[in-house]
Design an enzyme around this catalytic site. Sequence first.
Site, PDB file in Angstrom:
ATOM      1  N   LYS A  43      -0.833 -22.652 -16.424  1.00  0.00           N
ATOM      2  CA  LYS A  43      -0.379 -21.385 -16.986  1.00  0.00           C
ATOM      3  C   LYS A  43      -1.119 -21.068 -18.284  1.00  0.00           C
ATOM      4  O   LYS A  43      -1.401 -19.904 -18.573  1.00  0.00           O
ATOM      5  CB  LYS A  43       1.141 -21.392 -17.189  1.00  0.00           C
ATOM      6  CG  LYS A  43       1.911 -21.493 -15.876  1.00  0.00           C
ATOM      7  CD  LYS A  43       1.483 -20.411 -14.899  1.00  0.00           C
ATOM      8  CE  LYS A  43       2.177 -20.520 -13.564  1.00  0.00           C
ATOM      9  NZ  LYS A  43       1.783 -19.465 -12.632  1.00  0.00           N
TER      10      LYS A  43
ATOM     11  N   SER B 217       0.834  -1.199   0.000  1.00  0.00           N
ATOM     12  CA  SER B 217       0.000   0.000   0.000  1.00  0.00           C
ATOM     13  C   SER B 217       0.868   1.247   0.000  1.00  0.00           C
ATOM     14  O   SER B 217       1.667   1.451   0.901  1.00  0.00           O
ATOM     15  CB  SER B 217      -0.900   0.005   1.230  1.00  0.00           C
ATOM     16  OG  SER B 217      -1.552   1.229   1.346  1.00  0.00           O
TER      17      SER B 217
ATOM     18  N   ASN C 203       0.649 -13.980  -9.217  1.00  0.00           N
ATOM     19  CA  ASN C 203       1.895 -14.525  -9.740  1.00  0.00           C
ATOM     20  C   ASN C 203       2.257 -15.828  -9.041  1.00  0.00           C
ATOM     21  O   ASN C 203       3.401 -16.241  -9.061  1.00  0.00           O
ATOM     22  CB  ASN C 203       3.013 -13.493  -9.566  1.00  0.00           C
ATOM     23  CG  ASN C 203       4.288 -13.905 -10.247  1.00  0.00           C
ATOM     24  OD1 ASN C 203       4.262 -14.591 -11.251  1.00  0.00           O
ATOM     25  ND2 ASN C 203       5.414 -13.509  -9.692  1.00  0.00           N
TER      26      ASN C 203
ATOM     27  N   ARG D 129     -12.334 -12.950  -6.925  1.00  0.00           N
ATOM     28  CA  ARG D 129     -13.705 -12.876  -6.381  1.00  0.00           C
ATOM     29  C   ARG D 129     -13.746 -12.059  -5.097  1.00  0.00           C
ATOM     30  O   ARG D 129     -14.737 -11.397  -4.801  1.00  0.00           O
ATOM     31  CB  ARG D 129     -14.256 -14.274  -6.127  1.00  0.00           C
ATOM     32  CG  ARG D 129     -14.684 -14.992  -7.382  1.00  0.00           C
ATOM     33  CD  ARG D 129     -15.266 -16.341  -7.030  1.00  0.00           C
ATOM     34  NE  ARG D 129     -16.390 -16.175  -6.113  1.00  0.00           N
ATOM     35  CZ  ARG D 129     -17.652 -16.370  -6.444  1.00  0.00           C
ATOM     36  NH1 ARG D 129     -17.960 -16.732  -7.661  1.00  0.00           N
ATOM     37  NH2 ARG D 129     -18.602 -16.223  -5.550  1.00  0.00           N
TER      38      ARG D 129
ATOM     39  N   ASP E 232      -3.201 -20.587   3.796  1.00  0.00           N
ATOM     40  CA  ASP E 232      -3.052 -21.668   2.824  1.00  0.00           C
ATOM     41  C   ASP E 232      -3.859 -21.281   1.592  1.00  0.00           C
ATOM     42  O   ASP E 232      -5.087 -21.392   1.588  1.00  0.00           O
ATOM     43  CB  ASP E 232      -3.563 -22.976   3.417  1.00  0.00           C
ATOM     44  CG  ASP E 232      -3.543 -24.119   2.432  1.00  0.00           C
ATOM     45  OD1 ASP E 232      -2.960 -23.969   1.330  1.00  0.00           O
ATOM     46  OD2 ASP E 232      -4.107 -25.178   2.758  1.00  0.00           O
TER      47      ASP E 232
ATOM     48  N   TYR F  26       1.772 -27.977 -14.541  1.00  0.00           N
ATOM     49  CA  TYR F  26       2.129 -26.558 -14.441  1.00  0.00           C
ATOM     50  C   TYR F  26       1.764 -25.826 -15.733  1.00  0.00           C
ATOM     51  O   TYR F  26       1.147 -24.757 -15.707  1.00  0.00           O
ATOM     52  CB  TYR F  26       3.628 -26.437 -14.147  1.00  0.00           C
ATOM     53  CG  TYR F  26       4.153 -25.030 -14.106  1.00  0.00           C
ATOM     54  CD1 TYR F  26       4.000 -24.247 -12.968  1.00  0.00           C
ATOM     55  CD2 TYR F  26       4.821 -24.486 -15.198  1.00  0.00           C
ATOM     56  CE1 TYR F  26       4.492 -22.950 -12.922  1.00  0.00           C
ATOM     57  CE2 TYR F  26       5.321 -23.195 -15.164  1.00  0.00           C
ATOM     58  CZ  TYR F  26       5.153 -22.433 -14.025  1.00  0.00           C
ATOM     59  OH  TYR F  26       5.642 -21.155 -13.979  1.00  0.00           O
TER      60      TYR F  26
END
EC number: 1.1.1.1
Length: 196
Positions: free
Chosen positions: A170, A47, A101, A134, A74, A166
């Site tokens: 992606k 921030s 990311n 969401r 988690d 993976y």
Amino acid sequence: MGLVKGNCGCYWGIKGHWSRNCSPVCEIANKNYYSRRGIAPRRTFWSVSNKSLVHLDANSLMIDYENVFYYTTDITSNKAIIESSERIRQDHGNPSVLINNAGVANGKTILEESEDERRRVFNVDILAHFSLVREFLPDMIKHNHGHIVTVASTASFLARPQLVSYSCCKTALIAFHEGLSQELRMRHNARKVRTT
């Protein structure tokens, strides 16, 4: 954040989203990192307005920095994401920038990878992105201001041996990004909520 700022202007110009009253500087941003072992994704909110840095990590971190806050979460659990998001909103407000990311990989072939390992990759690499969007997108839409950055990988275009799950995730992130961009424009009329 410098890389994000540089890419934002380029992308906004391509998509025709130039705006004088919206800066790509992140007011509150979510970034993802990894623990030293590379198995515990961490989410970070930054921030500028109140100079706070908030980390969401599966591991409890005990590093003491001024204006840095840690939330053990988690991110493979939607319930845990919801609970941490509520605490973050109470403590720091709604983020106006979300940088997704997160990514984990097992480095195993399809036959070697267990079902639990495969599900963990999907939960971290794609499903957590849905959960976080969401949680924080409604406020961005309400204010018609915000930015969601989705980081995929070259693995989106080139699946390598032992990285199939993976790569699948992606690749899904590209569709996630494109679909989210269209929903913001065509369903929510939130043209000042940017996507990169």
